[in-house]
Design a protein around this motif. Structure first.
Motif, PDB file in Angstrom:
ATOM      1  N   GLU A 166      56.903  -3.143 -85.721  1.00 21.03           N
ATOM      2  CA  GLU A 166      56.691  -2.126 -84.693  1.00 21.03           C
ATOM      3  C   GLU A 166      58.027  -1.462 -84.360  1.00 21.03           C
ATOM      4  OE1 GLU A 166      53.939  -1.038 -83.395  1.00 21.03           O
ATOM      5  OE2 GLU A 166      52.501  -2.551 -84.107  1.00 21.03           O
ATOM      6  N   SER A 167      57.971  -0.144 -84.203  1.00 19.73           N
ATOM      7  CA  SER A 167      59.162   0.615 -83.809  1.00 19.73           C
ATOM      8  C   SER A 167      59.092   0.930 -82.318  1.00 19.73           C
ATOM      9  CB  SER A 167      59.264   1.920 -84.602  1.00 19.73           C
ATOM     10  OG  SER A 167      59.419   1.671 -85.979  1.00 19.73           O
ATOM     11  N   ILE A 168      60.166   0.646 -81.619  1.00 19.05           N
ATOM     12  CA  ILE A 168      60.234   0.935 -80.193  1.00 19.05           C
ATOM     13  C   ILE A 168      61.581   1.591 -79.887  1.00 19.05           C
ATOM     14  CG2 ILE A 168      58.705  -0.978 -79.575  1.00 19.05           C
ATOM     15  CD1 ILE A 168      61.176  -2.518 -78.691  1.00 19.05           C
ATOM     16  N   GLN A 169      61.709   2.100 -78.680  1.00 19.95           N
ATOM     17  CA  GLN A 169      62.968   2.695 -78.239  1.00 19.95           C
ATOM     18  C   GLN A 169      63.414   2.022 -76.950  1.00 19.95           C
ATOM     19  OE1 GLN A 169      62.055   6.847 -77.850  1.00 19.95           O
ATOM     20  NE2 GLN A 169      62.463   7.286 -80.005  1.00 19.95           N
ATOM     21  N   LEU A 170      64.684   1.709 -76.903  1.00 23.79           N
ATOM     22  CA  LEU A 170      65.287   1.196 -75.676  1.00 23.79           C
ATOM     23  C   LEU A 170      66.043   2.356 -75.027  1.00 23.79           C
ATOM     24  CD1 LEU A 170      66.308  -0.933 -73.656  1.00 23.79           C
ATOM     25  CD2 LEU A 170      68.103  -1.496 -75.322  1.00 23.79           C
ATOM     26  N   ILE A 171      65.619   2.754 -73.824  1.00 20.75           N
ATOM     27  CA  ILE A 171      66.253   3.852 -73.093  1.00 20.75           C
ATOM     28  C   ILE A 171      67.103   3.261 -71.974  1.00 20.75           C
ATOM     29  CG2 ILE A 171      65.906   5.992 -71.823  1.00 20.75           C
ATOM     30  CD1 ILE A 171      64.911   6.084 -74.692  1.00 20.75           C
ATOM     31  N   VAL A 172      68.380   3.607 -71.954  1.00 20.18           N
ATOM     32  CA  VAL A 172      69.314   3.109 -70.948  1.00 20.18           C
ATOM     33  C   VAL A 172      69.797   4.289 -70.108  1.00 20.18           C
ATOM     34  CG1 VAL A 172      71.473   1.888 -70.544  1.00 20.18           C
ATOM     35  CG2 VAL A 172      70.008   1.228 -72.465  1.00 20.18           C
ATOM     36  N   ASP A 173      69.706   4.144 -68.783  1.00 18.50           N
ATOM     37  CA  ASP A 173      70.107   5.199 -67.851  1.00 18.50           C
ATOM     38  C   ASP A 173      71.250   4.712 -66.966  1.00 18.50           C
ATOM     39  OD1 ASP A 173      68.184   7.285 -68.450  1.00 18.50           O
ATOM     40  OD2 ASP A 173      66.669   5.925 -67.646  1.00 18.50           O
ATOM     41  N   PRO A 174      72.480   5.117 -67.255  1.00 20.06           N
ATOM     42  CA  PRO A 174      73.576   4.812 -66.326  1.00 20.06           C
ATOM     43  C   PRO A 174      73.432   5.685 -65.076  1.00 20.06           C
ATOM     44  CG  PRO A 174      74.378   5.372 -68.535  1.00 20.06           C
ATOM     45  CD  PRO A 174      72.948   5.775 -68.464  1.00 20.06           C
ATOM     46  N   PRO A 175      73.932   5.238 -63.946  1.00 14.11           N
ATOM     47  CA  PRO A 175      73.880   6.084 -62.748  1.00 14.11           C
ATOM     48  C   PRO A 175      74.765   7.318 -62.939  1.00 14.11           C
ATOM     49  CG  PRO A 175      75.221   4.144 -62.345  1.00 14.11           C
ATOM     50  CD  PRO A 175      74.570   3.938 -63.682  1.00 14.11           C
ATOM     51  N   SER A 176      74.415   8.414 -62.241  1.00 15.99           N
ATOM     52  CA  SER A 176      75.166   9.658 -62.409  1.00 15.99           C
ATOM     53  C   SER A 176      76.610   9.521 -61.950  1.00 15.99           C
ATOM     54  CB  SER A 176      74.480  10.781 -61.626  1.00 15.99           C
ATOM     55  OG  SER A 176      74.404  10.459 -60.252  1.00 15.99           O
ATOM     56  N   SER A 177      76.878   8.552 -61.081  1.00 16.33           N
ATOM     57  CA  SER A 177      78.232   8.363 -60.552  1.00 16.33           C
ATOM     58  C   SER A 177      79.021   7.312 -61.335  1.00 16.33           C
ATOM     59  CB  SER A 177      78.164   7.939 -59.081  1.00 16.33           C
ATOM     60  OG  SER A 177      77.419   6.733 -58.938  1.00 16.33           O
ATOM     61  N   VAL A 178      78.553   6.941 -62.515  1.00 18.78           N
ATOM     62  CA  VAL A 178      79.205   5.885 -63.284  1.00 18.78           C
ATOM     63  C   VAL A 178      80.649   6.281 -63.601  1.00 18.78           C
ATOM     64  CG1 VAL A 178      78.417   6.793 -65.505  1.00 18.78           C
ATOM     65  CG2 VAL A 178      78.992   4.383 -65.290  1.00 18.78           C
ATOM     66  N   SER A 179      81.537   5.310 -63.526  1.00 20.04           N
ATOM     67  CA  SER A 179      82.934   5.538 -63.859  1.00 20.04           C
ATOM     68  C   SER A 179      83.133   5.452 -65.364  1.00 20.04           C
ATOM     69  CB  SER A 179      83.820   4.498 -63.169  1.00 20.04           C
ATOM     70  OG  SER A 179      83.688   4.554 -61.764  1.00 20.04           O
ATOM     71  N   THR A 180      84.146   6.147 -65.837  1.00 20.91           N
ATOM     72  CA  THR A 180      84.453   6.030 -67.258  1.00 20.91           C
ATOM     73  C   THR A 180      84.929   4.616 -67.562  1.00 20.91           C
ATOM     74  OG1 THR A 180      86.700   6.814 -66.847  1.00 20.91           O
ATOM     75  CG2 THR A 180      85.065   8.471 -67.436  1.00 20.91           C
ATOM     76  N   GLY A 181      84.681   4.175 -68.797  1.00 18.23           N
ATOM     77  CA  GLY A 181      85.072   2.825 -69.185  1.00 18.23           C
ATOM     78  C   GLY A 181      84.134   2.265 -70.233  1.00 18.23           C
ATOM     79  N   THR A 182      84.303   0.992 -70.557  1.00 17.17           N
ATOM     80  CA  THR A 182      83.492   0.318 -71.574  1.00 17.17           C
ATOM     81  C   THR A 182      82.604  -0.722 -70.909  1.00 17.17           C
ATOM     82  OG1 THR A 182      85.248   0.628 -73.221  1.00 17.17           O
ATOM     83  CG2 THR A 182      83.558  -1.020 -73.714  1.00 17.17           C
ATOM     84  N   TYR A 183      81.313  -0.706 -71.269  1.00 17.98           N
ATOM     85  CA  TYR A 183      80.318  -1.588 -70.652  1.00 17.98           C
ATOM     86  C   TYR A 183      79.587  -2.377 -71.744  1.00 17.98           C
ATOM     87  CZ  TYR A 183      81.062   1.415 -66.587  1.00 17.98           C
ATOM     88  OH  TYR A 183      81.626   2.119 -65.546  1.00 17.98           O
ATOM     89  N   SER A 184      79.113  -3.567 -71.363  1.00 19.94           N
ATOM     90  CA  SER A 184      78.386  -4.440 -72.291  1.00 19.94           C
ATOM     91  C   SER A 184      76.941  -4.612 -71.840  1.00 19.94           C
ATOM     92  CB  SER A 184      79.058  -5.816 -72.378  1.00 19.94           C
ATOM     93  OG  SER A 184      80.370  -5.700 -72.889  1.00 19.94           O
ATOM     94  N   MET A 185      76.063  -4.807 -72.824  1.00 16.41           N
ATOM     95  CA  MET A 185      74.639  -4.994 -72.544  1.00 16.41           C
ATOM     96  C   MET A 185      74.065  -5.958 -73.585  1.00 16.41           C
ATOM     97  SD  MET A 185      71.675  -2.044 -72.461  1.00 16.41           S
ATOM     98  CE  MET A 185      71.845  -1.732 -74.229  1.00 16.41           C
ATOM     99  N   VAL A 186      73.131  -6.830 -73.139  1.00 11.12           N
ATOM    100  CA  VAL A 186      72.476  -7.770 -74.042  1.00 11.12           C
ATOM    101  C   VAL A 186      70.968  -7.568 -73.952  1.00 11.12           C
ATOM    102  CG1 VAL A 186      72.025 -10.202 -74.556  1.00 11.12           C
ATOM    103  CG2 VAL A 186      74.328  -9.470 -73.877  1.00 11.12           C
ATOM    104  N   VAL A 187      70.329  -7.474 -75.111  1.00 11.56           N
ATOM    105  CA  VAL A 187      68.877  -7.322 -75.198  1.00 11.56           C
ATOM    106  C   VAL A 187      68.293  -8.588 -75.829  1.00 11.56           C
ATOM    107  CG1 VAL A 187      66.988  -6.019 -76.254  1.00 11.56           C
ATOM    108  CG2 VAL A 187      69.017  -4.818 -75.394  1.00 11.56           C
ATOM    109  N   LYS A 188      67.232  -9.108 -75.207  1.00  8.25           N
ATOM    110  CA  LYS A 188      66.593 -10.330 -75.710  1.00  8.25           C
ATOM    111  C   LYS A 188      65.168 -10.013 -76.132  1.00  8.25           C
ATOM    112  CE  LYS A 188      65.809 -15.182 -74.474  1.00  8.25           C
ATOM    113  NZ  LYS A 188      65.956 -16.193 -73.401  1.00  8.25           N
ATOM    114  N   ILE A 189      64.830 -10.403 -77.370  1.00 13.72           N
ATOM    115  CA  ILE A 189      63.489 -10.197 -77.924  1.00 13.72           C
ATOM    116  C   ILE A 189      62.957 -11.562 -78.337  1.00 13.72           C
ATOM    117  CG2 ILE A 189      62.169  -9.067 -79.748  1.00 13.72           C
ATOM    118  CD1 ILE A 189      64.362  -6.886 -79.760  1.00 13.72           C
TER     119      ILE A 189
END
Length: 251
Positions: free
Chosen positions: A74-97
């Motif tokens: 199955e094909s799916i899409q993960l959509i990520v929405d940072p807040p509009s006021s997010v600061s510049t920089g590097t962020y980490s995220m973990v997805v569990k299936i």
């Protein structure tokens, strides 16, 4: 007898991405059940930056789990929405299936957020007029329409030869996202200017970017001083004529 089990394999197109602040992010995913049993697969994001939102989409619907048949994908899409006021920089995220019989995968993502800049200039008028040798004034509003603050904001006026323009304040140190600041522009029309229409070009600048330019048309008008002098001479002439007429009448 061996119990049938699912066996998950997850294919992700990329694990690192760079986006501008205010943009959402789409991660395409393919989940392949290589086992010999159907499974209901649970989808979660256990590690997500603070105030960010994430959702899984399949067939235009938001889902939290999906049924996958044996030896199917199955094909799916993960959509990520940072807040509009997010600061510049590097962020980490973990997805569990995780399948309902215990098979699971974890995917780690790195998201770099860069600045999002937009500078707009609007003028209080696009046309004005003034007498030769005098000044005209108007205001220039600068708006930061982006998602990141801009610094050292100022406005420049390109005027005809020998004209002068003064802008106050000279500079604004920082303009936050969605904020507006106003500059006052005073243009001096030299005394030797010929009557007619002239263009003054305005543009806003910052350390990060510049706005589109905008023109103000200024009509330079002849001073009324000579008109008043002419009226005075005419009145004197009329008065003299009246006196002469009275003298000749007496004779």
């Amino acid at each position: 007898l061996e119990e049938s089990q699912s066996e998950l394999e997850v294919i992700s197109t990329f694990s690192e991405v760079t986006v501008e602040a205010g943009d959402n992010i789409m991660f395409p995913l393919v989940i392949w059940n290589k086992g010999d049993a159907d499974t209901v697969t649970l989808l979660t994001v256990p590690v997500l930056p603070e105030n960010w939102d994430a959702s899984f989409i399949a067939d235009d619907l938001e889902i939290a789990s999906i049924h996958i048949g044996a030896d199917e994908s199955e094909s799916i899409q993960l959509i990520v929405d940072p807040p509009s006021s997010v600061s510049t920089g590097t962020y980490s995220m973990v997805v569990k299936i995780e399948s309902d019989d215990g098979s699971q995968h974890e995917l780690e993502y790195t998201i770099e957020v860069t600045g999002s800049y937009q500078l707009a200039l609007s003028l209080s008028t696009l046309y004005t007029s003034g007498q030769i040798g005098d000044t005209v004034s108007y205001t220039a509003r600068v708006t930061n329409g982006g998602e990141t603050a801009v610094t050292s904001v100022y406005v420049e006026a390109t005027v005809p030869d020998d004209w002068e323009a003064t802008v106050t304040p000279k500079r604004v140190d920082i303009l936050e996202p969605k904020d507006t600041t106003t500059f006052t522009v005073v243009v001096s029309i030299p005394s030797d200017t010929e009557a007619g229409d002239y263009l003054v070009t305005m543009q806003a600048f910052s350390d990060q970017l510049e706005s589109e330019d905008s023109d103000v048309r200024i009509t330079a008008q002849a001073s009324n001083t000579w008109g008043y002098i002419g009226i005075g001479i005419a009145l004197v002439a009329v008065a003299g004529a009246v006196l002469l007429f009275k003298r000749f009448k007496r004779r």
